[in-house]
Design a protein around this motif. Structure first.
Motif, mmCIF file in Angstrom:
data_model
loop_
_atom_site.group_PDB
_atom_site.id
_atom_site.type_symbol
_atom_site.label_atom_id
_atom_site.label_comp_id
_atom_site.label_asym_id
_atom_site.label_seq_id
_atom_site.Cartn_x
_atom_site.Cartn_y
_atom_site.Cartn_z
ATOM 1 N N CYS A 1 19.583 -32.058 -11.073
ATOM 2 C CA CYS A 1 20.094 -30.885 -11.906
ATOM 3 C C CYS A 1 21.487 -30.964 -11.426
ATOM 4 C CB CYS A 1 19.331 -29.700 -11.745
ATOM 5 S SG CYS A 1 17.926 -29.721 -12.757
ATOM 6 N N GLY A 2 22.154 -31.617 -10.428
ATOM 7 C CA GLY A 2 23.682 -31.546 -10.336
ATOM 8 C C GLY A 2 24.004 -31.347 -8.690
ATOM 9 N N THR B 1 23.851 -33.307 -5.747
ATOM 10 C CA THR B 1 24.713 -34.448 -5.507
ATOM 11 C C THR B 1 26.320 -34.303 -6.085
ATOM 12 O OG1 THR B 1 22.753 -35.832 -4.806
ATOM 13 C CG2 THR B 1 24.849 -36.980 -4.844
ATOM 14 N N ASN B 2 26.164 -34.381 -7.548
ATOM 15 C CA ASN B 2 27.328 -34.165 -8.077
ATOM 16 C C ASN B 2 28.523 -33.091 -7.916
ATOM 17 O OD1 ASN B 2 28.141 -36.258 -10.654
ATOM 18 N ND2 ASN B 2 25.713 -35.921 -10.198
ATOM 19 N N ASP C 1 24.104 -32.856 0.490
ATOM 20 C CA ASP C 1 23.904 -32.918 -0.878
ATOM 21 C C ASP C 1 22.633 -32.637 -1.400
ATOM 22 O OD1 ASP C 1 22.533 -35.400 -0.198
ATOM 23 O OD2 ASP C 1 22.962 -36.016 -2.135
ATOM 24 N N ASP C 2 21.640 -32.400 -0.389
ATOM 25 C CA ASP C 2 20.240 -32.247 -0.947
ATOM 26 C C ASP C 2 19.454 -30.918 -0.010
ATOM 27 O OD1 ASP C 2 18.373 -33.079 -2.816
ATOM 28 O OD2 ASP C 2 17.280 -33.987 -1.123
ATOM 29 N N PHE D 1 20.555 -40.177 -1.231
ATOM 30 C CA PHE D 1 19.666 -40.691 -2.021
ATOM 31 C C PHE D 1 19.995 -40.058 -3.443
ATOM 32 C CE2 PHE D 1 14.956 -41.310 -3.636
ATOM 33 C CZ PHE D 1 15.165 -42.610 -3.440
ATOM 34 N N PRO E 1 22.010 -42.940 -12.786
ATOM 35 C CA PRO E 1 22.313 -42.870 -14.126
ATOM 36 C C PRO E 1 23.256 -41.574 -14.200
ATOM 37 C CG PRO E 1 20.184 -43.378 -13.933
ATOM 38 C CD PRO E 1 20.338 -43.202 -12.705
ATOM 39 N N ARG F 1 18.029 -44.799 -7.948
ATOM 40 C CA ARG F 1 18.640 -44.491 -6.946
ATOM 41 C C ARG F 1 19.691 -45.203 -6.290
ATOM 42 N NH1 ARG F 1 17.650 -38.310 -6.420
ATOM 43 N NH2 ARG F 1 15.812 -37.985 -7.904
ATOM 44 N N ARG G 1 18.840 -26.610 -15.494
ATOM 45 C CA ARG G 1 19.015 -27.097 -16.633
ATOM 46 C C ARG G 1 18.673 -26.083 -17.616
ATOM 47 N NH1 ARG G 1 20.310 -32.609 -17.303
ATOM 48 N NH2 ARG G 1 20.379 -33.448 -15.392
ATOM 49 N N ALA H 1 12.944 -37.004 -12.294
ATOM 50 C CA ALA H 1 12.784 -37.030 -10.487
ATOM 51 C C ALA H 1 11.378 -36.819 -10.084
ATOM 52 C CB ALA H 1 13.716 -36.042 -9.715
ATOM 53 N N GLY I 1 31.580 -29.316 -17.318
ATOM 54 C CA GLY I 1 30.945 -29.850 -16.160
ATOM 55 C C GLY I 1 31.697 -30.585 -15.195
HETATM 56 N N1 LIG Z 1 26.385 -32.167 -18.129
HETATM 57 C C1 LIG Z 1 26.380 -32.050 -16.679
HETATM 58 N N2 LIG Z 1 25.502 -33.112 -16.230
HETATM 59 C C2 LIG Z 1 25.729 -32.663 -15.022
HETATM 60 C C3 LIG Z 1 26.629 -32.107 -14.036
HETATM 61 N N3 LIG Z 1 26.212 -32.210 -12.702
HETATM 62 C C4 LIG Z 1 25.331 -33.451 -12.674
HETATM 63 N N4 LIG Z 1 25.055 -33.749 -14.033
HETATM 64 C C5 LIG Z 1 23.996 -34.855 -14.417
HETATM 65 O O1 LIG Z 1 22.684 -34.499 -13.842
HETATM 66 C C6 LIG Z 1 22.102 -35.635 -13.098
HETATM 67 C C7 LIG Z 1 21.614 -35.471 -11.931
HETATM 68 O O2 LIG Z 1 22.563 -34.764 -10.982
HETATM 69 P P1 LIG Z 1 22.706 -35.001 -9.494
HETATM 70 O O3 LIG Z 1 23.612 -34.605 -8.989
HETATM 71 O O4 LIG Z 1 22.158 -36.321 -8.935
HETATM 72 O O5 LIG Z 1 21.213 -34.200 -9.220
HETATM 73 P P2 LIG Z 1 20.472 -33.688 -8.028
HETATM 74 O O6 LIG Z 1 20.333 -32.296 -7.787
HETATM 75 O O7 LIG Z 1 21.290 -34.107 -6.461
HETATM 76 O O8 LIG Z 1 19.087 -34.549 -8.005
HETATM 77 P P3 LIG Z 1 18.244 -34.941 -6.772
HETATM 78 O O9 LIG Z 1 18.856 -35.875 -5.983
HETATM 79 O O10 LIG Z 1 17.072 -35.358 -7.581
HETATM 80 O O11 LIG Z 1 17.739 -33.573 -6.052
HETATM 81 C C8 LIG Z 1 23.106 -36.969 -13.040
HETATM 82 O O12 LIG Z 1 22.534 -37.548 -14.363
HETATM 83 C C9 LIG Z 1 24.490 -36.130 -13.539
HETATM 84 O O13 LIG Z 1 25.320 -37.013 -14.235
HETATM 85 C C10 LIG Z 1 27.352 -31.437 -14.710
HETATM 86 O O14 LIG Z 1 28.105 -30.259 -14.305
HETATM 87 N N5 LIG Z 1 27.249 -31.543 -16.081
#
Ligand SMILES: Nc1nc2c(ncn2[C@@H]2O[C@H](COP(=O)(O)OP(=O)(O)OP(=O)(O)O)[C@@H](O)[C@H]2O)c(=O)[nH]1
Ligand SMILES: O=C([O-])CC(=O)C(=O)O
Ligand SMILES: [Mn+2]
Length: 605
Positions: A270-271, A273-274, A292-293, A315, A319, A386, A417, A448, A512
């Motif tokens: 849910c974002g 790492t991003n 990041d986690d 990790f 995609p 991953r 989400r 996940a 986003g």
């Molecule tokens: N639309 C949208 N999608 C996002 C945004 N941030 C992340 N995503 C998408 O959400 C998915 C998961 O994002 P991650 O940042 O990998 O999520 P995470 O919380 O680190 O996930 P885990 O490592 O499983 O705990 C990816 O496909 C991203 O492209 C955002 O701000 N907007």
């Protein structure tokens, strides 16, 4: 012993006894103590290539990197096979699968009997967090998977220096036992990705042990991560008045040079790492990642909450990671030294996944090993594929990552989400209100974990699959943390939702990624006292014009839609929240009932 095993045992008596006991039970061909040296890891990578588990990527594209494809049945955490085996069922609570420790150990001991036959048993000493922390958090993973060893080398600080420290201190450690559950009995041939249909991911919080059987993937097998640093650590944190949370840690520097540290709890995929790697689209703002986690937070001498990232690697979900969405992740993996699992392989020895580039390659080998073209009509990479990569390779890693005592947290974000209902951002009134928002957090399920995707479920503090004890006691622990501190020193708590959709056309209401910096800017302005907000029944949202939308192709009306608190949607939400809180039974802290009453009154207002 192979030439790579420089150590053949340990003077840590408890560790030696446990290793001997496990070897006698699982009957491996040999036992190798992992030193963590480059030569040793190279040797294991070579063995994985020879076994067909790894394909080495082209050195000029991804140096020292490998592609792996798991068994198609072993692609994500298995929540229905994950157990919290506390002595009393009540101590696991309604969010966890429970079995009595003796019963579960009985079942698993039978499974472990001879399960490493024909294999090597690796012993990996590791530390979560810093080796020179006040209280180093040791673990030892025993595994029969070389893939796990080379992944643990990236994800945690492992090997010789850790073992030496454990010997000097005769330190106690979390026992992490792992087997893929695929013995090579009677000379049976190995497969590329050994695993078993029978899976158990078991946690014994009272004795601080983890027993994992049957899976070789991610959080099921790399036991330092979710199993130790969240499930077992959350139980330790409850006992010792600190916090083990599923949170990213971000450092932000404003154009005027003020520095803030923000932690954010979002469910898996849910974002986190991003956001941890955000490349702000706002002029003059600088972002650096601390974690990041996972965040471990303890009170500092100044009474503030300090967070450390206990991990050594990332990790990350592949995609959706691309130049447009997460350039910092692309820069990180480009440096190599990485393992890519369940993404697609290009014809020239590189990797690709959906969302990496707009243009799709003409031909790939997909994660199932099949030929793939854009016309195939299937995704080339598993949605939970991953990249596993050293954290230090991230070009925006903050220097504070190396600070054993961590960074002082100014704000905590809860996010999920949600297509509807939850505004882009709102501020909670105080700590208890923030705890309520966290305790009732909800999100649509993702790939996940094995199971249905896109179903709204409550995910308290994004910890639903990771709370190592009773969820009611966990919420109460958050309230206790609040009582320990001077209110003014506690982080402010916000909820965010990057995933809200337009009711008419179903598109995302908010761009986003890098533009999330605009939300962070408002949050920092709120912390500094300059940001303008308006009260709503659920909390404080940005006042009209208060969110910096400079250069953004969005009308006032669209921004308003993203921030809207819709009465009808919240009437439905209130019912769902009530239903959820009822599940806590008499473990529900009274403060949560009070917050619910306030929300109800506000909505009826
Ligand atoms: N639309 C949208 N999608 C996002 C945004 N941030 C992340 N995503 C998408 O959400 C998915 C998961 O994002 P991650 O940042 O990998 O999520 P995470 O919380 O680190 O996930 P885990 O490592 O499983 O705990 C990816 O496909 C991203 O492209 C955002 O701000 N907007
Ligand atoms: O644990 C895993 O397999 C991957 C992960 O980070 C998550 O699911 O949150
Ligand atoms: Mn992540």
């Amino acid at each position: 012993m192979t030439a790579t095993s420089a150590t053949t045992g340990t003077t840590n008596a408890a560790l030696q006894a446990w290793v001997d006991e496990v070897a006698a039970l699982t009957t491996p061909d040999k036992v190798v103590w992992i030193t963590g040296s480059d030569e040793e890891i190279q040797g294991l990578n070579d063995e994985l290539v020879a076994a067909g588990t790894f394909v080495k990527l082209d050195e000029s594209k991804k140096p020292n990197s490998y592609w792996a494809a798991s068994d198609p049945s072993d692609v994500a955490r298995v929540e229905d096979r994950t157990f919290i085996a506390s002595e009393k069922e009540e101590d696991a609570g309604f969010t966890n699968n429970w079995m009595a420790p003796a019963e579960l150990k009985g079942i698993m001991t039978d499974l472990y009997k001879g399960c490493m036959t024909g294999r090597t048993m690796y012993v990996i000493p590791f530390v979560m967090g810093h080796l020179n922390a006040d209280q180093p958090m040791y673990g030892v993973e025993i595994t029969d998977s070389a893939y796990v060893v080379v992944s643990m080398k990236i994800m945690a600080r492992i090997g010789e220096p850790v073992l030496r420290a454990m010997e000097e201190q005769q330190a106690s450690f979390v026992k992490c036992l792992h087997s893929v559950g695929y013995p090579l009995t009677d000379g049976k041939a190995d497969v590329k990705w050994p695993c078993s249909d029978t899976k158990y991911i078991a946690h014994f919080p009272e004795t601080r042990e983890i027993w994992s059987y049957g899976s070789g993937y991610g959080g099921n097998a790399l036991l330092g991560k979710k199993c130790y640093a969240l499930r077992i650590a959350s139980a330790m944190a409850r006992d010792e008045m600190w916090m083990a949370e599923h949170m990213l840690i971000l450092k932000l520097t404003s154009p005027t040079g003020s520095k803030h540290y923000i932690a954010g709890a979002f469910p898996s995929a849910c974002g986190k790492t991003n956001l941890a790697m955000i490349d702000p689209t706002l002029e003059g703002w600088e972002a650096e990642m601390v974690g990041d986690d996972i965040a471990w937070m303890r009170f500092g001498k100044d009474g503030r909450l300090y967070a450390v990232n206990p991990e050594f690697g990332l990790f990350g979900v592949a995609p959706g990671t691309g130049e447009n969405t997460n350039p910092n992740a692309m820069r990180t993996v480009e440096q190599g030294n990485s393992i890519f699992t369940n993404v697609a392989l290009t014809d020239d020895g590189d990797v690709w996944w959906e969302g990496m580039t707009d243009e799709k390659p003409a031909h790939l080998t997909d994660w199932k090993g099949n030929d793939w073209t854009p016309e195939s009509g299937v995704v080339s990479s598993h949605p939970n594929s991953r990249f596993c990569t050293p954290a230090k390779q991230c070009p925006m890693m903050a220097d504070e990552y190396d600070e054993p005592n961590g960074v002082p947290i100014d704000a905590i974000l809860f996010g999920g989400r949600r297509k509807t209902t939850v505004p882009l951002v709102y501020e909670t009134r105080d700590w208890n209100h923030g705890v309520f928002v966290g305790a009732t957090l909800s999100s649509e399920t993702t790939a996940a974990a094995v199971g249905a995707v896109g179903v709204v479920r409550r995910d308290p503090m994004a910890m639903l699959p990771f709370i190592g004890y009773n969820a009611g006691d966990y919420v109460n622990h958050w309230l206790e943390i609040g009582k320990q501190a001077d209110a003014a020193k506690l982080p402010k708590i916000y909820q965010v939702n990057w995933f809200r959709r337009d009711r008419e056309d179903g598109s995302f209401l908010w761009p986003g990624f890098g533009d999330n910096a605009r939300v962070l800017k408002w949050i920092i302005e709120r912390l500094d006292g300059s940001g303008e907000g308006v009260d709503t029944p659920v909390g404080i949202v940005p006042a009209p014009g208060a969110l910096d939308t400079t250069g953004l192709d969005m009308t006032e009306e669209q921004v308003a839609k993203a921030l809207e608190v819709n009465a009808e949607e919240w009437a439905t939400e209130l019912g769902l929240i009530e239903e959820w809180l009822a599940k806590f039974g008499d473990k529900l802290p009274s403060q949560m009932s009070d917050e619910l009453a306030t929300l109800k009154a506000n909505l009826e207002g």
